[in-house]
Design an enzyme around this catalytic site. Structure first.
Site, PDB file in Angstrom:
ATOM      1  N   TYR A 150       5.909   5.818   5.625  1.00 48.65           N
ATOM      2  CA  TYR A 150       6.949   6.794   5.295  1.00 48.65           C
ATOM      3  C   TYR A 150       7.612   7.397   6.535  1.00 48.65           C
ATOM      4  O   TYR A 150       8.478   8.268   6.409  1.00 48.65           O
ATOM      5  CB  TYR A 150       6.364   7.895   4.406  1.00 48.65           C
ATOM      6  N   ALA A 207       0.845  -1.194   0.000  1.00 45.82           N
ATOM      7  CA  ALA A 207       0.000   0.000   0.000  1.00 45.82           C
ATOM      8  C   ALA A 207       0.881   1.245   0.000  1.00 45.82           C
ATOM      9  O   ALA A 207       1.979   1.246   0.562  1.00 45.82           O
ATOM     10  CB  ALA A 207      -0.893   0.007   1.237  1.00 45.82           C
ATOM     11  N   LYS A 208       0.391   2.298  -0.640  1.00 45.26           N
ATOM     12  CA  LYS A 208       1.091   3.588  -0.555  1.00 45.26           C
ATOM     13  C   LYS A 208       0.425   4.352   0.588  1.00 45.26           C
ATOM     14  O   LYS A 208      -0.462   5.186   0.383  1.00 45.26           O
ATOM     15  CB  LYS A 208       1.007   4.350  -1.871  1.00 45.26           C
ATOM     16  N   ALA A 209       0.858   4.009   1.778  1.00 47.54           N
ATOM     17  CA  ALA A 209       0.225   4.497   2.998  1.00 47.54           C
ATOM     18  C   ALA A 209       1.159   5.453   3.738  1.00 47.54           C
ATOM     19  O   ALA A 209       2.363   5.227   3.806  1.00 47.54           O
ATOM     20  CB  ALA A 209      -0.138   3.325   3.902  1.00 47.54           C
TER      21      ALA A 209
END
Length: 288
Positions: free
Chosen positions: A162, A156-158
């Site tokens: 980051y 997922a680009k969650a």
């Protein structure tokens, strides 16, 4: 430099265009406290967002991985992005779509009763690594590791994923570097803080297997481009000591595009012909 909270223009938020400075959320938004947020970073070239629909589809996928649903269809997101670009008067620019759980009756770990929001903004953004496209970026090696797929939703680009990227990039910049390279939980080479990594040896390309980090859309595009040119691409586990034998290195990502790497820690690489050629070909592709 003007802060991102203090600009003229419009942002699309929850179905309507609002003044940039009015695009705000409550301090008790669930995403602020528990990272229940997913996003996409996209670039437009000549008025067209590259891989736009794939980005919108991935936004839906990422939200599902975090157990919530984006309250707009892919087609509605596509229309909203086009409206934002037109409003901003941009032909080349960066687009950020973000979906998050907001404030509501839940303010603990659970948040199933809180509304999900979506916002889309666009702005001008140049080369992510400055002059590294000609000179080659300098990378530090992060002390943090990319974790196991058993611990987090790695594909997922969650926003929460980051956290170590920010810490690692700050540490790298303090050393005069552009970015940092992660190893994964097993000790294999993984990725940079916001870009995938490729190596070149004897005319063939080697890139870490994307089994515990995001398989970037730019990564997928570049792999296809290399294969179309008859260049062998090996997606595999790469040990850190192998970097000594690689001749070239480059990063890929929506923000990074194709950026050569000159140094990673104690390892040096040339900005060679293959790296320059694929960078030029990518530039032509996104503007075609």
């Amino acid at each position: 430099m003007t802060g991102y909270d203090d600009r003229d223009g419009k942002i699309w938020m929850d179905g309507k265009m609002i003044d940039w400075r009015d695009a705000q959320v409550h301090v008790l938004s669930h995403a602020l406290h528990y990272a229940s947020s997913v996003f996409e970073g996209e670039r437009a070239y000549n008025g067209r967002i590259f891989k736009s629909r794939e980005h919108s589809e991935r936004l839906h996928f990422s939200a599902g991985e975090l157990d919530f649903a984006v309250p707009y269809t892919v087609d509605e997101i596509e229309a909203a992005k086009a409206e934002v670009l037109t409003s901003a008067g941009l032909t080349d620019g960066y687009i950020r779509a973000i979906a998050w759980r907001g404030a509501g009756p839940d303010m603990g770990v659970a948040s199933s009763h809180n509304a999900v929001h979506l916002a889309i903004a666009a702005w001008e953004w140049g080369a992510y690594y400055g002059d590294a496209k000609t000179k080659g970026a300098r990378l530090d090696i992060s002390k943090w590791k990319r974790p196991s797929p058993e611990t987090i939703p790695v594909h997922a680009k969650a926003a929460g994923l980051y956290m170590i990227c920010t810490a690692s990039k700050h540490a790298a910049e303090a050393k005069g570097c552009s970015d940092a390279l992660f190893m994964d939980y097993r000790g294999y080479v993984a990725e940079a803080t916001g870009a995938n990594i490729f190596f070149v040896k004897d005319g063939e390309v080697h890139t870490p297997l994307a089994d515990c980090f995001l398989n970037g859309l730019t990564r997928q595009t570049v792999i296809a481009m290399l294969k179309e040119r008859g260049i062998a691409v090996h997606e595999r586990h790469i040990m850190p000591e192998e970097m000594e034998g690689f001749q070239q290195c480059f990063l890929t990502g929506t923000a990074a595009e194709v950026t050569p790497v000159g140094i990673i820690g104690d390892y040096s690489f040339e900005v060679g012909a293959l790296t320059r050629d694929i960078g030029s070909a990518y530039e032509k592709l996104v503007r075609s």
